[in-house]
Design a protein around this motif. Structure first.
Motif, PDB file in Angstrom:
ATOM      1  N   UNK A   1     186.826 -13.943 -23.274  1.00 26.54           N
ATOM      2  CA  UNK A   1     187.910 -14.973 -22.969  1.00 26.54           C
ATOM      3  C   UNK A   1     189.138 -14.042 -22.533  1.00 26.54           C
ATOM      4  N   UNK A   2     189.355 -13.102 -23.169  1.00 23.74           N
ATOM      5  CA  UNK A   2     190.386 -12.179 -22.652  1.00 23.74           C
ATOM      6  C   UNK A   2     190.219 -11.460 -21.226  1.00 23.74           C
ATOM      7  N   UNK A   3     189.108 -11.452 -20.916  1.00 28.99           N
ATOM      8  CA  UNK A   3     188.735 -10.916 -19.553  1.00 28.99           C
ATOM      9  C   UNK A   3     189.066 -11.723 -18.673  1.00 28.99           C
ATOM     10  N   UNK A   4     188.472 -12.902 -18.948  1.00 29.48           N
ATOM     11  CA  UNK A   4     188.665 -14.228 -17.923  1.00 29.48           C
ATOM     12  C   UNK A   4     190.031 -14.240 -17.367  1.00 29.48           C
ATOM     13  N   UNK A   5     190.987 -14.261 -18.328  1.00 27.49           N
ATOM     14  CA  UNK A   5     192.485 -14.409 -18.346  1.00 27.49           C
ATOM     15  C   UNK A   5     192.993 -13.212 -17.385  1.00 27.49           C
ATOM     16  N   UNK A   6     192.414 -12.214 -17.621  1.00 23.21           N
ATOM     17  CA  UNK A   6     192.820 -10.856 -16.955  1.00 23.21           C
ATOM     18  C   UNK A   6     192.339 -11.005 -15.384  1.00 23.21           C
ATOM     19  N   UNK A   7     190.925 -11.559 -15.392  1.00 19.83           N
ATOM     20  CA  UNK A   7     190.383 -11.687 -13.790  1.00 19.83           C
ATOM     21  C   UNK A   7     191.370 -12.606 -13.042  1.00 19.83           C
ATOM     22  N   UNK A   8     191.738 -13.598 -13.686  1.00 21.64           N
ATOM     23  CA  UNK A   8     192.699 -14.713 -13.034  1.00 21.64           C
ATOM     24  C   UNK A   8     193.721 -14.067 -12.245  1.00 21.64           C
ATOM     25  N   UNK A   9     194.253 -12.971 -12.712  1.00 28.26           N
ATOM     26  CA  UNK A   9     195.434 -12.185 -12.084  1.00 28.26           C
ATOM     27  C   UNK A   9     194.942 -10.879 -11.187  1.00 28.26           C
ATOM     28  N   UNK A  10     193.571 -10.879 -10.974  1.00 27.21           N
ATOM     29  CA  UNK A  10     193.244  -9.684 -10.264  1.00 27.21           C
ATOM     30  C   UNK A  10     193.168  -8.604 -11.138  1.00 27.21           C
ATOM     31  N   UNK A  11     193.035  -8.585 -12.351  1.00 29.25           N
ATOM     32  CA  UNK A  11     193.148  -7.260 -13.334  1.00 29.25           C
ATOM     33  C   UNK A  11     191.577  -7.071 -13.895  1.00 29.25           C
ATOM     34  N   UNK A  12     190.889  -5.946 -13.231  1.00 27.57           N
ATOM     35  CA  UNK A  12     189.748  -5.751 -13.536  1.00 27.57           C
ATOM     36  C   UNK A  12     189.680  -4.428 -14.784  1.00 27.57           C
TER      37      UNK A  12
ATOM     38  N   UNK B   1     177.311  -9.992 -19.076  1.00 27.78           N
ATOM     39  CA  UNK B   1     178.448  -9.702 -18.086  1.00 27.78           C
ATOM     40  C   UNK B   1     178.349  -9.821 -16.601  1.00 27.78           C
ATOM     41  N   UNK B   2     176.756  -9.622 -16.343  1.00 27.08           N
ATOM     42  CA  UNK B   2     176.598  -9.344 -15.019  1.00 27.08           C
ATOM     43  C   UNK B   2     176.617 -10.979 -14.439  1.00 27.08           C
ATOM     44  N   UNK B   3     176.375 -11.883 -15.038  1.00 29.77           N
ATOM     45  CA  UNK B   3     176.528 -13.306 -14.529  1.00 29.77           C
ATOM     46  C   UNK B   3     177.926 -13.730 -14.258  1.00 29.77           C
ATOM     47  N   UNK B   4     178.804 -13.219 -14.906  1.00 29.35           N
ATOM     48  CA  UNK B   4     180.435 -13.358 -14.636  1.00 29.35           C
ATOM     49  C   UNK B   4     180.957 -12.442 -13.714  1.00 29.35           C
ATOM     50  N   UNK B   5     180.107 -11.504 -13.130  1.00 24.88           N
ATOM     51  CA  UNK B   5     180.792 -10.544 -12.205  1.00 24.88           C
ATOM     52  C   UNK B   5     181.377  -9.509 -12.947  1.00 24.88           C
ATOM     53  N   UNK B   6     181.524  -9.338 -14.250  1.00 23.08           N
ATOM     54  CA  UNK B   6     182.061  -8.388 -15.082  1.00 23.08           C
ATOM     55  C   UNK B   6     181.404  -7.092 -15.238  1.00 23.08           C
ATOM     56  N   UNK B   7     181.959  -5.920 -15.214  1.00 20.28           N
ATOM     57  CA  UNK B   7     181.524  -4.576 -15.488  1.00 20.28           C
ATOM     58  C   UNK B   7     181.768  -4.154 -16.643  1.00 20.28           C
ATOM     59  N   UNK B   8     180.632  -4.225 -17.668  1.00 22.55           N
ATOM     60  CA  UNK B   8     180.678  -3.817 -18.849  1.00 22.55           C
ATOM     61  C   UNK B   8     179.987  -2.568 -19.235  1.00 22.55           C
ATOM     62  N   UNK B   9     180.563  -1.597 -20.100  1.00 23.88           N
ATOM     63  CA  UNK B   9     179.822  -0.138 -19.818  1.00 23.88           C
ATOM     64  C   UNK B   9     179.401  -0.140 -21.593  1.00 23.88           C
ATOM     65  N   UNK B  10     178.017   0.353 -21.763  1.00 22.96           N
ATOM     66  CA  UNK B  10     177.552   0.659 -23.098  1.00 22.96           C
ATOM     67  C   UNK B  10     178.381   1.636 -23.891  1.00 22.96           C
ATOM     68  N   UNK B  11     178.783   1.520 -24.883  1.00 22.34           N
ATOM     69  CA  UNK B  11     179.400   2.802 -25.743  1.00 22.34           C
ATOM     70  C   UNK B  11     179.965   2.360 -26.876  1.00 22.34           C
ATOM     71  N   UNK B  12     180.262   3.326 -27.785  1.00 22.40           N
ATOM     72  CA  UNK B  12     180.523   3.084 -29.094  1.00 22.40           C
ATOM     73  C   UNK B  12     182.207   3.532 -29.224  1.00 22.40           C
ATOM     74  N   UNK B  13     182.916   2.030 -29.281  1.00 21.38           N
ATOM     75  CA  UNK B  13     184.562   2.408 -29.041  1.00 21.38           C
ATOM     76  C   UNK B  13     185.033   3.010 -30.257  1.00 21.38           C
ATOM     77  N   UNK B  14     184.332   3.302 -31.390  1.00 17.06           N
ATOM     78  CA  UNK B  14     184.769   4.274 -32.238  1.00 17.06           C
ATOM     79  C   UNK B  14     184.845   5.652 -31.987  1.00 17.06           C
ATOM     80  N   UNK B  15     184.345   6.185 -30.912  1.00 18.42           N
ATOM     81  CA  UNK B  15     184.144   7.495 -30.619  1.00 18.42           C
ATOM     82  C   UNK B  15     185.170   7.800 -29.777  1.00 18.42           C
ATOM     83  N   UNK B  16     185.914   8.893 -29.885  1.00 14.02           N
ATOM     84  CA  UNK B  16     186.982   9.572 -29.095  1.00 14.02           C
ATOM     85  C   UNK B  16     186.606   9.946 -27.714  1.00 14.02           C
ATOM     86  N   UNK B  17     185.512  10.552 -27.750  1.00 10.88           N
ATOM     87  CA  UNK B  17     184.877  11.132 -26.339  1.00 10.88           C
ATOM     88  C   UNK B  17     184.543   9.934 -25.513  1.00 10.88           C
ATOM     89  N   UNK B  18     183.950   8.741 -26.170  1.00 14.59           N
ATOM     90  CA  UNK B  18     183.906   7.676 -25.385  1.00 14.59           C
ATOM     91  C   UNK B  18     185.046   6.989 -24.710  1.00 14.59           C
TER      92      UNK B  18
END
Length: 617
Positions: free
Chosen positions: A427-438, A452-469
């Motif tokens: 839902x957060x991404x839908x709000x951002x996309x409404x103003x053209x923020x990808x 995410x592909x069905x929504x036209x969004x680009x989501x990347x696989x990764x562990x958000x708790x890793x600094x390098x990611x």
């Protein structure tokens, strides 16, 4: 049973390299110089011409070349085919002009110095090539790779890497003459061409259609080390295949990275490869330092003292003029030129081949090799000095243009990094996309990435708790990091990393419940909201309206509850209902009404009255 010493025989050289690096690199960085210079100086000290702590620098150099391979893979990951095509003028125009003009001038100088015609040709070409590893490392340290001069420099380096293969093919022809063509039948030559094109096609097809399903299966296993092994398998496998058909290992890795630039797994791949790239690239620079023969330098010091500055000055002048002719400003042209003025790592490939074919006598080959290594030592010093002068004179104008950094495709234009793509993050991404923020989105759930592909969004696989990611995903450039994960401990770990390593990014965080919200407030997040709070407020307001209350009254009631809740959160953050004990692990904040109850609670069943102790007199 093997002798114990045989198991630890590999430790001394490893300890030598690590010790040299941890001493030299911080020292040079404290002096305001590039880490590349620290590695080069460390290589000189520990090499055969120094303390002789490493006995086989040639063997080390072979392993260290993998650092350049991994570097090209990561560069490929950060590009897209459309972006690469837009650079074709600089790649095939400016790149070709630079190589031809520089090789002609340097080769002519070598011929005048007394080299034979064929030897002068090899010398001109070898020294005309630039140090890919050094240039890209310095651009990365400055965060300038996406600037106009950084992109132009990369285009030239890419053409030079492409040209190495035909140059290696030309050397045997120079040694044997045109008669070598007659020795190979037409079918043999066609077979070689077909094999090369087939290998390239194989890498393209597998990269385009096979790698994403492959990584998707591995990601479902949840084994982080398997993803790391698979990343190395892809990079080194593509590099080895290209080498087997006569192409450059670095180009094979670059092609693999380019094909994965659109992959949902690119950030995790980059984070997994980065530690190996850094270590092996540093080892490569040390191997270059070890290749400098100080005895030869001492004997030929007068020649090298003139030739090395002359080569750097000549290459700088030529490329500055050519860059200006291709539309660059004088300042950007000079920055690219001085960055590419050192001879490159491929000189250490071409010169031994030429010597083996008899194109260069041994003493001349050793002299040119020493010259190439010295330019690699002097070039970064001059480039660092020039950059300091330009920035001191031009101030902020000489720094990377923010419009350029945010104008590129992909993550460079992402002002927001969203971690977690569950029901909240979507839902957060839908709000951002409404103003053209990808936004750049990171999630570890493979199914969510596919959805995410069905929504036209680009989501990347990764562990958000890793600094390098997070670094690979662009957290250093993000204005806001939205932490939308659903586990409080994971959320708090990410917040700690963001506050410690990305202080310029504002933290917007999803709280699980009231206890979690108070914890987040003590961590000084910029904004937090409980995942059910606003929806429950809206639910209650709609209930009041359905019961006959007018919309203004219902809204006022909702606003009143919201204000009281915020006030209580602030109070609980400062002193707490239990004097701070609610923040202790295992403690709970008891839910309390925000408005004074109108009456006493009454149980409506015997069981309830028993729980409320209503039956006890």
């Amino acid at each position: 049973m093997a002798d114990t010493a045989s198991h630890v025989s590999f430790l001394p050289p490893i300890l030598t390299f690590c010790g040299a690096a941890v001493v030299a690199v911080p020292l040079f960085r404290l002096m305001g110089l590039s880490a590349v210079l620290g590695y080069l100086a460390a290589g000189i000290v520990i090499g055969p011409s120094g303390l002789s702590l490493v006995g086989e620098p040639g063997t080390i150099a072979t392993v260290a070349e993998l650092g350049v391979v991994l570097l090209l893979f990561i560069i490929g990951l950060e590009l897209k085919l459309t972006h690469l095509w837009s650079m074709k003028r600089d790649i095939f125009g400016l790149g070709l002009a630079q190589l031809l003009v520089t090789a002609l001038c340097l080769g002519g100088a070598a011929y005048q110095f007394g080299f034979a015609a064929k030897g002068a040709f090899v010398t001109g070409v070898a020294v005309a090539l630039s140090a890919t590893a050094i240039a890209l490392q310095m651009l990365g340290e400055r965060n300038d790779l996406q600037t106009p001069y950084g992109q132009r420099s990369f285009s030239i380096l890419l053409f030079q890497d492409l040209s190495v293969v035909p140059l290696l093919a030309i050397l045997p022809l120079l040694a044997t003459g045109l008669g070598a063509l007659e020795q190979d039948s037409l079918s043999d030559r066609l077979t070689t061409v077909a094999t090369t094109l087939g290998a390239v096609a194989f890498v393209v097809i597998v990269g385009r259609y096979g790698l994403n399903p492959f990584f998707r299966v591995l990601a479902r296993s949840g084994a982080r080390e398997v993803m790391t092994a698979s990343a190395l398998l892809v990079v080194l496998g593509a590099a080895l295949l290209m080498q087997e058909v006569g192409l450059s290992m670095a180009m094979g890795a670059f092609l693999a990275g380019l094909l994965l630039a659109e992959s949902n797994f690119r950030h995790q791949l980059e984070a997994d490869i980065e530690p190996f790239r850094g270590i092996l690239l540093g080892l490569f620079f040390m191997s270059v330092g070890m290749s400098i023969d100080l005895a030869l330098v001492q004997r030929q010091w007068a020649v090298l003292a003139i030739a090395a500055p002359a080569v750097i000055a000549g290459k700088t002048l030529i490329l500055t003029l050519l860059s200006r002719a291709f539309g660059a400003s004088w300042r950007d042209g000079l920055r690219s030129a001085i960055l590419l003025s050192p001879a490159g790592e491929f000189a250490f490939v071409l010169l031994p081949v030429a010597q083996g074919l008899g194109l260069l006598p041994g003493p001349e080959a050793q002299l040119v090799t020493a010259l190439a290594a010295i330019t690699m030592l002097l070039g970064p010093i001059l480039a660092t000095g020039l950059e300091t002068i330009l920035r001191s004179r031009a101030g902020d104008d000489a720094r990377p243009d923010a419009s350029v950094l945010h104008g590129q495709e992909g993550e460079l234009s992402s002002r927001v990094l969203v971690i977690g793509f569950g029901r909240f993050g979507q839902i957060v991404n839908q709000v951002l996309l409404s103003q053209g923020i990808e936004a750049t989105v990171i999630d570890r759930n493979v199914e969510r990435i596919r959805d995410a592909a069905r929504f036209g969004l680009k989501v990347y696989y990764g562990d958000g708790t890793r600094l390098d990611v997070l670094r690979a995903a662009g957290a250093e450039r993000a204005e806001i990091v939205c932490v939308c994960t659903d586990h409080p401990d994971v959320t708090q770990k990410i917040v700690e990393i963001v506050h410690q390593d990305f202080p310029n990014a504002r933290s917007f965080v999803r709280a699980y419940d009231r206890i979690h919200a108070v914890n987040l407030m003590t961590m000084d997040v910029d904004y937090q909201i409980r995942e059910c709070f606003e929806s429950a407020i809206t639910f209650g307001r709609a209930t009041l309206e359905e019961l006959g209350f007018d919309a203004e009254t219902a809204q006022a009631s909702a606003d009143e509850i919201r204000k009281r809740d915020i006030a209580r959160l602030v109070l609980q953050r400062s002193v707490g209902d239990m004097g701070g004990a609610e923040l202790v692990v295992g403690a709970k904040i008891a839910p309390e009404p925000l408005l004074k109850p109108a009456g006493k609670a009454r149980g409506l069943s015997p069981e309830t009255r028993d729980i409320l102790n209503e039956g006890i007199l």
